[in-house]
Motif scaffolding. Structure first.
Motif, PDB file in Angstrom:
ATOM      1  N   SER A 184       0.817  -1.201   0.000  1.00  0.00           N
ATOM      2  CA  SER A 184       0.000   0.000   0.000  1.00  0.00           C
ATOM      3  C   SER A 184       0.850   1.249   0.000  1.00  0.00           C
ATOM      4  CB  SER A 184      -0.921   0.003   1.231  1.00  0.00           C
ATOM      5  OG  SER A 184      -0.159   0.090   2.411  1.00  0.00           O
TER       6      SER A 184
ATOM      7  N   ASP B 210      -7.779  12.556  -0.999  1.00  0.00           N
ATOM      8  CA  ASP B 210      -6.550  11.874  -1.386  1.00  0.00           C
ATOM      9  C   ASP B 210      -5.957  12.495  -2.643  1.00  0.00           C
ATOM     10  OD1 ASP B 210      -7.455  10.145  -3.881  1.00  0.00           O
ATOM     11  OD2 ASP B 210      -9.021   9.943  -2.374  1.00  0.00           O
TER      12      ASP B 210
ATOM     13  N   TYR C  42       0.098   5.626   0.546  1.00  0.00           N
ATOM     14  CA  TYR C  42      -0.955   6.566   0.917  1.00  0.00           C
ATOM     15  C   TYR C  42      -0.419   7.981   0.998  1.00  0.00           C
ATOM     16  CZ  TYR C  42      -4.531   8.988   3.543  1.00  0.00           C
ATOM     17  OH  TYR C  42      -5.476   9.899   3.935  1.00  0.00           O
TER      18      TYR C  42
ATOM     19  N   ASN D  33      -5.465   0.758  -4.837  1.00  0.00           N
ATOM     20  CA  ASN D  33      -5.068   2.110  -5.196  1.00  0.00           C
ATOM     21  C   ASN D  33      -4.706   2.289  -6.666  1.00  0.00           C
ATOM     22  OD1 ASN D  33      -5.294   2.805  -2.492  1.00  0.00           O
ATOM     23  ND2 ASN D  33      -3.170   2.290  -2.059  1.00  0.00           N
TER      24      ASN D  33
ATOM     25  N   LEU E 180      -4.540   7.493  -4.373  1.00  0.00           N
ATOM     26  CA  LEU E 180      -3.759   7.148  -3.191  1.00  0.00           C
ATOM     27  C   LEU E 180      -4.599   7.373  -1.934  1.00  0.00           C
ATOM     28  CD1 LEU E 180      -0.431   8.706  -4.399  1.00  0.00           C
ATOM     29  CD2 LEU E 180      -1.345   6.450  -4.833  1.00  0.00           C
TER      30      LEU E 180
END
Length: 366
Positions: free
Chosen positions: A136, A159, A138, A334, A365
């Motif tokens: 992941s 995001d 972010y 994502n 993201l």
């Protein structure tokens, strides 16, 4: 395009860095405030348990006066109540002492949330837990350790959106194979910010995703040709009198996309909050965008009469000031496949319309 992209990425990183520095500067103050609050809570716990014991004793005495229990039974019940309340005080104070120890050692309560929102950059972290996840990435707003009470239901999150891929133009009466623009050399980049809001109160099956983006659409022209504006204000492809090494045309737009997003999610329920998570879930969205063209430029690299390398730039073509189109994406987690098509022609007053089309990868993201 590369310079603008680098500047925008640098701006995002500067925002992240400045926010992190601000958080560090107030961390000590927040820790001391939290410790003071926890010490006050210890006093409240003792008072609460003593007050509860007093009420239990009064209830036992009332039973004794009514003859419902004997004096020996009343004494046993009072001892049991006193022992229970004493253990409650001991256990609850031990929890507070452990929280204070965690704060003094780590600066926050690891494993628990006392949230607020801040802009952060994380690599390899699940959005719903503190467990490390290698798959992941972010960038965005995240609930973090704070003194503010956790919001029970967060229906809106935000995001970073980044997309990159192939670009070309749909020309009336021609197929992509006959396009005057190279399929491999033409590309697009999109960078923006998006908010996502759950549409229904008790379901996350549909979300509304909206925000703003910068789009850079590049067309790599085939052959020894360049785009030129004629006397009637029409932009046409014409032969260049010298030997062209490379001819590229780029538009820069700022647009405001709106998508309806669908897909499964996982509901996370806790005592003081609940959340819907789309982490590692399939999703697809469709919608459109509208905005403005803020720049158009053509770069031509060629050899002059003396076989020397030259480069010219031509700006302010007769492009449409207002751009709008359709877009859709489909992906897992994502990363997804992204397509967009400009319903507005690239140029004004053309005999044959040219509409920009793009296909690539989209990184939401969140």
């Amino acid at each position: 395009m590369n310079i603008i992209t680098k500047l925008l990425v640098a701006l995002v990183l500067c925002l992240v860095t400045s926010n992190m520095n601000a958080q560090d500067s107030i961390q000590l103050e927040q820790k001391q405030m939290k410790i003071e609050q926890l010490n006050k809570t210890k006093e409240t716990i003792t008072q609460e348990e003593k007050g509860a014991l007093k009420k239990e004793v009064e209830a036992i005495n009332s039973q004794l006066e009514k003859g419902e229990i004997t004096s020996s039974e009343a004494e046993v019940l009072k001892q049991e109540a006193a022992q229970k309340r004493a253990l409650n005080i001991e256990n609850r104070l031990a929890i507070i002492d452990n929280q204070i120890a965690l704060l003094e050692r780590n600066g926050n309560l690891e494993g628990t949330y006392t949230p607020g929102n801040r802009f952060i950059l994380e690599i390899g972290k699940n959005e719903d837990s503190d467990e490390f996840d290698r798959g992941s990435f972010y960038v965005g707003e995240r609930e973090d350790y704070r003194l503010k009470p956790r919001k029970y239901d967060r229906r809106t999150t935000s995001d970073l959106v980044f997309a990159i891929g192939f670009n070309n133009a749909i020309i009336e009466g021609e197929s992509l194979n006959d396009s005057p623009y190279k399929l491999g050399g033409s590309g697009f980049v999109e960078l923006g910010w998006a908010w996502k809001t759950r549409v229904f109160k008790n379901s996350n099956a549909m979300r509304l995703k909206y925000g703003f983006s910068f789009q850079w659409n590049k067309l790599d022209i085939k052959g020894n040709r360049i785009l030129s504006e004629n006397n009637e204000g029409q932009v046409v492809l014409e032969e260049f009198p010298l030997n062209v090494r490379k001819s590229k045309f780029r538009t820069t737009n700022i647009v405001f996309p709106v998508h309806f997003e669908f897909g499964p999610s996982r509901k996370i329920e806790r005592e003081d909050y609940f959340r819907y998570s789309t982490f590692h879930k399939f999703k697809f969205g469709f919608g459109g965008y509208g905005g403005f063209n803020i720049s158009s430029i053509q770069k031509v690299k060629y050899y002059d009469e003396n076989d020397k390398k030259k480069k010219d730039k031509y700006k302010d073509y007769n492009t449409n000031n207002f751009v709008y189109g359709l877009s859709a994406y489909m992906g897992f987690g994502n990363i997804g496949i992204y397509a967009k098509y400009d319903l507005s022609p690239i140029f004004n007053d053309q005999v044959i319309d040219q509409n920009n089309i793009s296909l690539g990868l989209r990184f939401d993201l969140d």
